[in-house]
Structures are given as structure tokens and as C-alpha cells.
Design a protein around this motif. Structure first.
Motif, short mmCIF file in Angstrom:
data_model
loop_
_atom_site.label_atom_id
_atom_site.label_comp_id
_atom_site.label_asym_id
_atom_site.label_seq_id
_atom_site.Cartn_x
_atom_site.Cartn_y
_atom_site.Cartn_z
N VAL A 182 0.87 -1.18 0.00
CA VAL A 182 0.00 0.00 0.00
C VAL A 182 0.91 1.23 0.00
CG1 VAL A 182 -1.86 -1.19 1.25
CG2 VAL A 182 -0.16 0.14 2.51
N THR A 183 0.29 2.38 -0.21
CA THR A 183 1.05 3.63 -0.12
C THR A 183 0.59 4.38 1.12
OG1 THR A 183 1.20 3.74 -2.52
CG2 THR A 183 1.62 5.78 -1.32
N VAL A 184 1.53 4.71 1.99
CA VAL A 184 1.20 5.45 3.21
C VAL A 184 1.95 6.78 3.20
CG1 VAL A 184 1.20 5.45 5.73
CG2 VAL A 184 0.82 3.31 4.47
N ASN A 185 1.22 7.83 3.25
CA ASN A 185 1.81 9.18 3.21
C ASN A 185 2.82 9.33 2.09
OD1 ASN A 185 0.17 9.78 5.34
ND2 ASN A 185 1.78 9.87 6.88
N GLY A 186 2.45 8.78 0.94
CA GLY A 186 3.24 8.97 -0.27
C GLY A 186 4.36 7.97 -0.48
N SER A 187 4.60 7.07 0.49
CA SER A 187 5.69 6.11 0.35
C SER A 187 5.14 4.68 0.32
CB SER A 187 6.67 6.23 1.52
OG SER A 187 7.19 7.53 1.59
N PRO A 188 5.77 3.80 -0.48
CA PRO A 188 5.31 2.41 -0.51
C PRO A 188 5.60 1.70 0.81
CG PRO A 188 7.29 2.69 -1.84
CD PRO A 188 6.89 4.06 -1.39
N VAL A 189 4.63 0.89 1.28
CA VAL A 189 4.77 0.19 2.55
C VAL A 189 4.24 -1.23 2.36
CG1 VAL A 189 3.93 0.08 4.93
CG2 VAL A 189 4.50 2.29 3.93
N ASP A 190 4.95 -2.20 2.95
CA ASP A 190 4.50 -3.59 2.90
C ASP A 190 3.78 -3.91 4.21
OD1 ASP A 190 4.10 -6.15 2.07
OD2 ASP A 190 6.16 -6.83 2.48
N LEU A 191 2.49 -4.24 4.12
CA LEU A 191 1.70 -4.53 5.32
C LEU A 191 1.25 -5.99 5.28
CD1 LEU A 191 -0.75 -1.50 5.72
CD2 LEU A 191 1.37 -1.91 6.97
#
Lengths: 66, 291
Positions: free
Chosen positions: A3-12
Motif C-alpha cells: 500500500v502507499t502510506v503518506n506517499g511512500s510504498p509500505v508492505d503490510l
């Protein structure tokens, strides 16, 4: 999932909720607000709102402003 | 002995460091009493201070608390930003401790859509339906985009917000915003942070005359005389940030703004003398000796 969190890619973790993300990202902040794909996610629904791959999430906190 | 309420209180003047929010009351009891007897209402809430303070631009939370207390403000603007970009809870702790009401802004928004969403996020975060609506149309001047602003104001009023609309000094647009249901119209004196003061005082007076909702002069204030002028023109309150937060001594300037707003309000109520082209003597000519 990505997902994208606050403009940065994040693996959740699959099935992660907005509440999970907020807990992870906003220590030291209260009165946090969350938008997912541009729409407000009310605090009362954070625990029940599961994120999906590709979601763009904004996690916001109070700051000074004029 | 009866004290003259209008006499200056030079004996109590001080030049040392400022200490907390009681100072103005000690310095000028007459003004403080006048202020207490002259409340005004914004969106159904009554305020005795007519100074609204923006919180941006201060170096520390300690200085924020001193500035808020020195200004006597009861309403401050705040914003929302990504969590990584802001420094924890300390600001909210300061503002909670000061007991001020919050007015979230939509600073940085360029479209009605963005501003409406930002307002909705602010309502969620700050648990208030009050919003300072700011929709910017130009990067250089940060002037409001009239079309997007009115669109956003109409949408937010329908969604139940109390909209405080940051606008140009155009009386017609001001009336359109008031007609749309805004809780207050907030015309600029000059561009945000410019410190250029009120460039078109007559427009502000016309706008004041054109609407029945509260008018709050917002943006452009550079120093105390600008804030006093806003009140003399009939504004109900003044909103300022940079003029205080970026002053060399923000706390002292906060007190100056507090007294300027009070002074301008008093002058407005007192009724200024008409402007004359030539002089009019204030000492009687009758009884003048021949020397």
C-alpha cells in the motif's frame, strides 16, 4: 500487501486494518485523522476497515498553522 | 479617590520580560473592563478576545504558550499534516492547557475538492465542525481562488460545517460567501505573511457594510497599527500569525496586538473626528492676550 502510506510504498500484513496502521505509524500523536483513497475513514471504523493492496492512505496529525 | 478610567497608566508601565497572560489586565484595567463588556459571537460561541491567533512560525512550544497567553486569544488556528512531518503531541498539550478553542484550517489546498476533504479530516481529528476555509489560487501571492472558494464553502455548509472563509477584500465575493451560509467572512488586508498591512481599507469597510455575518481581517497584518486599523474599519476581529510568530520578540508583539485590537475597537465605538483639509484650533482664540 503493498500500500502507499503518506506517499511512500509500505508492505503490510494481509488483512491489516486502518487501526493496525495507525498504531504502527502514529505513536506520540493523538487526534490523528486517516484518509483512504481520498475518503475520510472515521475513527469509529478504523478497527473494522481492512486495507486492500494498492490503497493510498494518508495518516495525519495536528500541527501549527496560520 | 475615583480613578479616571481613561487616564494612562504610565506608573505601571514596565520594560522587563513579559510574564504570562495577566499583564494586560494589570496594565490597562479600563481597556480590560471595556473588553469584558464587549463580547462578540462567532458561530454561536461568545468570545471576549477579538484576536484570533495563527500558530505557525514559532520556534518552540514554550514560545507558543507564552504567545498565546500574552495575546489573550481564545481561538487559534491549527492544521493537519502527515504524521512523519510533525512533532508529536506537544502543541495540542499546550493549546489544551491554554483552554483555547481550535479553528482548523485547510491551508495548502488548491481545489474545492481538496479543501472539502481536508475539512472533513480536520473535523475527524479535532472534533469540531469549525473550519478556516483556505483555497489558494496562486503560488506567488497565495491569494484565494474565488471560484473554488465559493464552491467549497457551499459544499461545506451543506455538510454542516461552520465555515470561516478566507477571502479577498472583494465586497461582492464577501456577500456571496455570507449568502452561502458562511459563519464569518475573513478578508485579507494583503497577501499571507507579507506584513503589508491593509492595502485597501475602503474595500474592507465596504465589505463590512455588505454583510451581516462577522468580518475577521485575516492576513497581511505587519504591526500593531494594522490590527488597530482593521478594528477601526469595523471588523469584528483580527486573525494574524506571522506578525507575532515571526516578530523579533513574539511575546511582546502578541501583547501589542492584543492592545491594538482593543484600542481599535474602542476607537471604532468612540467615533473618530471627521478629516479636515485645514487646521481647526483646539485652543480658544477668545481671551488671547495682545503681546
Amino acid at each position: 500487501m503493498n500500500v502507499t502510506v503518506n506517499g511512500s510504498p509500505v508492505d503490510l500484513a494481509d488483512g491489516a486494518t486502518v487501526a493496525d496502521l495507525v498504531a504502527q505509524r502514529s505513536s506520540g500523536h493523538d487526534r490523528v485523522a486517516v484518509a483512504c483513497n481520498g475518503d475520510v475513514v472515521p475513527r469509529s471504523t478504523w478497527a473494522a476497515t481492512r486495507l486492500s493492496p494498492g490503497d493510498a492512505v494518508e495518516v495525519l496529525a495536528p500541527t501549527a498553522g496560520g | 479617590m475615583q480613578k479616571d478610567p481613561l487616564a494612562p497608566h504610565h506608573s505601571q508601565a514596565r520594560s522587563g520580560p513579559l510574564q504570562g497572560g495577566q499583564l494586560t489586565d494589570e496594565l490597562v484595567p479600563a481597556l480590560a473592563a471595556e473588553e469584558a463588556g464587549d463580547p462578540f459571537t462567532l458561530a454561536g460561541e461568545t468570545f471576549t478576545s477579538r484576536l484570533v491567533l495563527g500558530t505557525g512560525g514559532l520556534p518552540s512550544m514554550e514560545s507558543l504558550e507564552r504567545v498565546v497567553r500574552a495575546s489573550g486569544t481564545q481561538l487559534v488556528t491549527v492544521a493537519l499534516r502527515r504524521v512523519e512531518a510533525v512533532a508529536g503531541n506537544s502543541m495540542m498539550q499546550v493549546l489544551d492547557r491554554c483552554g483555547v478553542r481550535l479553528l482548523p484550517n485547510t491551508a495548502g489546498c488548491r481545489t474545492a475538492r481538496e479543501a472539502v476533504r481536508t475539512a472533513e479530516l480536520a473535523r475527524e481529528a479535532f472534533e469540531t465542525d469549525w473550519v478556516k476555509l483556505e483555497v489558494i489560487g496562486d503560488e506567488q501571492t497565495l491569494l484565494p481562488d474565488a471560484v473554488e472558494l465559493l464552491d467549497a464553502a457551499e459544499q461545506l455548509v451543506l455538510k454542516g460545517f461552520q465555515v470561516f472563509a478566507y477571502t479577498t477584500d472583494d465586497p461582492v465575493l464577501g456577500r456571496r460567501l455570507a449568502d452561502a451560509g458562511c459563519a464569518a467572512v475573513m478578508p485579507l488586508g494583503s497577501p499571507i505573511g507579507s506584513g503589508l498591512g491593509i492595502r485597501n481599507p475602503h474595500s474592507i469597510a465596504l465589505l463590512r457594510d455588505a454583510v451581516s455575518v462577522p468580518v475577521v481581517l485575516d492576513a497581511g497584518i505587519g504591526t500593531a497599527s494594522d490590527a488597530a486599523l482593521a478594528m477601526e474599519l469595523g471588523c469584528d476581529a483580527v486573525l494574524l500569525a506571522s506578525a507575532v510568530t515571526r516578530a523579533r520578540d513574539p511575546e511582546r508583539m502578541a501583547l501589542a496586538m492584543r492592545q491594538a485590537v482593543e484600542g481599535g475597537r474602542l476607537a471604532r465605538g468612540a467615533g473618530r473626528i471627521p478629516r479636515r483639509f485645514h487646521a481647526q484650533e483646539s485652543t480658544a482664540m477668545a481671551g488671547r492676550p495682545e503681546l
